[in-house]
Write an enzyme that holds these catalytic residues in place. Structure first.
Site, PDB file in Angstrom:
ATOM      1  CE1 TYR A 196      58.804  31.829  39.470  1.00  0.00           C
ATOM      2  CE2 TYR A 196      59.060  32.895  41.604  1.00  0.00           C
ATOM      3  CZ  TYR A 196      58.491  32.862  40.334  1.00  0.00           C
ATOM      4  OH  TYR A 196      57.617  33.840  39.947  1.00  0.00           O
ATOM      5  CD  GLU A 232      57.211  36.907  40.847  1.00  0.00           C
ATOM      6  OE1 GLU A 232      57.663  36.270  41.830  1.00  0.00           O
ATOM      7  OE2 GLU A 232      56.676  36.354  39.865  1.00  0.00           O
ATOM      8  CE1 TYR A 280      45.904  41.553  41.988  1.00  0.00           C
ATOM      9  CE2 TYR A 280      45.473  42.405  39.788  1.00  0.00           C
ATOM     10  CZ  TYR A 280      46.245  41.659  40.645  1.00  0.00           C
ATOM     11  OH  TYR A 280      47.364  41.013  40.186  1.00  0.00           O
ATOM     12  NE  ARG A 293      37.938  32.679  45.591  1.00  0.00           N
ATOM     13  CZ  ARG A 293      38.476  31.559  46.060  1.00  0.00           C
ATOM     14  NH1 ARG A 293      39.757  31.541  46.414  1.00  0.00           N
ATOM     15  NH2 ARG A 293      37.756  30.451  46.178  1.00  0.00           N
ATOM     16  N   GLY A 307      28.172  43.267  34.135  1.00  0.00           N
ATOM     17  CA  GLY A 307      28.056  42.688  35.474  1.00  0.00           C
ATOM     18  C   GLY A 307      28.988  43.333  36.469  1.00  0.00           C
ATOM     19  CB  VAL A 308      30.856  41.903  39.336  1.00  0.00           C
ATOM     20  CG1 VAL A 308      31.842  40.882  38.772  1.00  0.00           C
ATOM     21  CG2 VAL A 308      31.372  42.495  40.641  1.00  0.00           C
ATOM     22  CG  PHE A 348      41.178  37.482  31.262  1.00  0.00           C
ATOM     23  CD1 PHE A 348      40.166  36.663  30.780  1.00  0.00           C
ATOM     24  CD2 PHE A 348      42.091  38.013  30.368  1.00  0.00           C
ATOM     25  CE1 PHE A 348      40.072  36.375  29.428  1.00  0.00           C
ATOM     26  CE2 PHE A 348      42.004  37.729  29.015  1.00  0.00           C
ATOM     27  CZ  PHE A 348      40.992  36.912  28.542  1.00  0.00           C
TER      28      PHE A 348
END
Length: 411
Positions: free
Chosen positions: A95, A137, A190, A206, A276-277, A395
């Site tokens: 940071y 975090e 994810y 990714r 789509g995906v 997103f």
């Protein structure tokens, strides 16, 4: 806490940031990577080239300045970014590096307008904002590591199965190389995949949505192959996964993350819409609802170009068949002759059709897909009178703006 004078100075820069924010963040990343090239192993190079990361950071800085006296207002955005940071492995000691280069970028872009008073105020404000991120975090890192089956950093997972789901989407079933347990996750979350690709100078990271329900002995990601071009970063990872990675190979994963999650305490009907995906987190949500014997009415809507590009169709239909209260509908923009009788609507998802297939407007809505598609769906739902609080979307990549995406074509 910031004093009133510092707050006033920061707020006075809001109009300037609205005009020059992206120029500042563009210069910031140039300075950052020049002084710390090792950070190129963390950031998505394709998002950098496309300007998505610069725009997302500019929006964050603008919001921070606008609400500097009420930082709790942007806490949801902070948590969303913090999930990304934890998934990527951003650490507290990075940071100050970011702060130094951000202030330098402000000074260079604004020139004489960036007075010592303004730079000192922003240095103080950045310290407060950074501490908020670091605190949030730290809790996320602790939770990811200490939960049952959790871990710190990246963990080796072996590809147990590799399954082609459509002409452009392939699923990877991943099990821990060490044979240990794996962390639970919330449907919609994810994982980050870190890859070292031959002939590539930097590591690539990714994020891919988990496309099955939690509670399985594996994680599943379903990856769309993106077109790659020489000298470009877009598609490098997906093409490598599709063409070079095989069953038995190892991928390195961070623990599941993300705030786009299915509210399992909600009892109202749920509508899952994908393009789509973007169906990957939707399938995770659907599978979870059915596997947990939820009695919530479920409407699953998926839009694709045609049947050849429609992934996981059979699996979704089988899952829908296990729940009496669930219905699935397919919309094909350009169906082929082979698609005859296999879809419900030709063209694009529109409000009259949504009103026809969704039993009641009083529902909770989740959707994901290309940004123009999401902007279109969002506008349709708002026009119908669906409260914004009942609309949730994700997103892929840095957070964008659905308002801006309205200017782009849906397909």
């Amino acid at each position: 806490m910031l004093n009133e004078n510092t707050i006033a100075i920061i707020k006075s820069t809001v109009p300037v940031l609205e005009v020059h924010g992206t120029a500042i963040t563009k210069r910031f990343y140039q300075l950052l990577f020049a002084s710390h090239p090792e950070l190129m192993n963390v950031f998505n190079h394709a998002n950098q080239r496309q300007g998505k990361q610069q725009t997302a950071l500019a929006n964050t800085v603008y919001a921070a300045a606008l609400y500097i006296d009420k930082l709790e207002t942007i806490l949801p955005a902070v948590k969303q970014i913090a999930h990304k940071h934890r998934s990527l492995g951003i650490t507290a000691d990075q940071y100050p590096i970011v702060g130094q280069n951000l202030l330098q970028a402000i000074k260079e872009v604004l020139g004489d307008a960036a007075t010592d008073e303004i730079l000192n105020a922003w240095a103080e404000a950045y310290g407060v904002i950074a501490n908020v991120f670091i605190s949030v975090e730290a809790e996320m890192y602790k939770e990811a590591e200490e939960q049952q089956g959790g871990w710190a950093g990246y963990r080796a997972f072996r590809i147990e199965r590799k399954v082609q789901e459509s002409h452009v989407i392939t699923s990877f079933y991943l099990v821990p190389e060490d044979g240990g347990a794996i962390a639970a996750f919330e449907p919609g979350q994810y994982v980050s995949v870190k890859m070292s690709i031959p002939d590539q100078k930097n590591t690539h990271i990714r994020q891919y949505s988990l496309s099955d329900a939690p509670g399985k002995p594996y994680y599943r990601i379903s990856v769309k192959r993106e077109d790659s071009q020489p000298g470009k970063d877009a598609g490098v990872v997906s093409v490598y996964l599709h063409e070079q990675v095989k069953e038995g190979d190892v991928l390195w994963l961070s623990a599941p993350a993300g705030d786009f999650t299915l509210d399992l305490k909600e009892t109202r009907p749920v509508v899952l819409i994908s393009g789509g995906v973007g169906l990957t987190p939707m399938v995770s949500m659907l599978n979870t609802l059915v596997d947990t014997n939820s009695d919530r009415p479920i409407t699953f809507i998926h839009a694709a170009q045609n049947g050849q590009l429609h992934a996981l169709k059979q699996q979704v239909e089988e899952k829908i068949g296990q729940a009496a209260q669930a219905k699935a509908y397919w919309c094909y923009a350009q169906p082929t002759e082979q698609d005859a009788g296999t879809y419900h609507k030709e063209g694009y998802v529109d409000l009259p059709w949504l009103q026809e297939v969704i039993p009641s407007k009083d529902a909770v809505y989740y959707f994901c897909g290309p940004t123009p598609f999401m902007a279109h769906i969002n506008r349709q739902l708002l026009e119908w009178g669906v409260p914004a609080a009942d609309i949730h979307y994700e997103f892929f990549g840095p957070k964008g703006s659905l308002d801006e995406a309205e200017k782009e074509p849906v397909a």
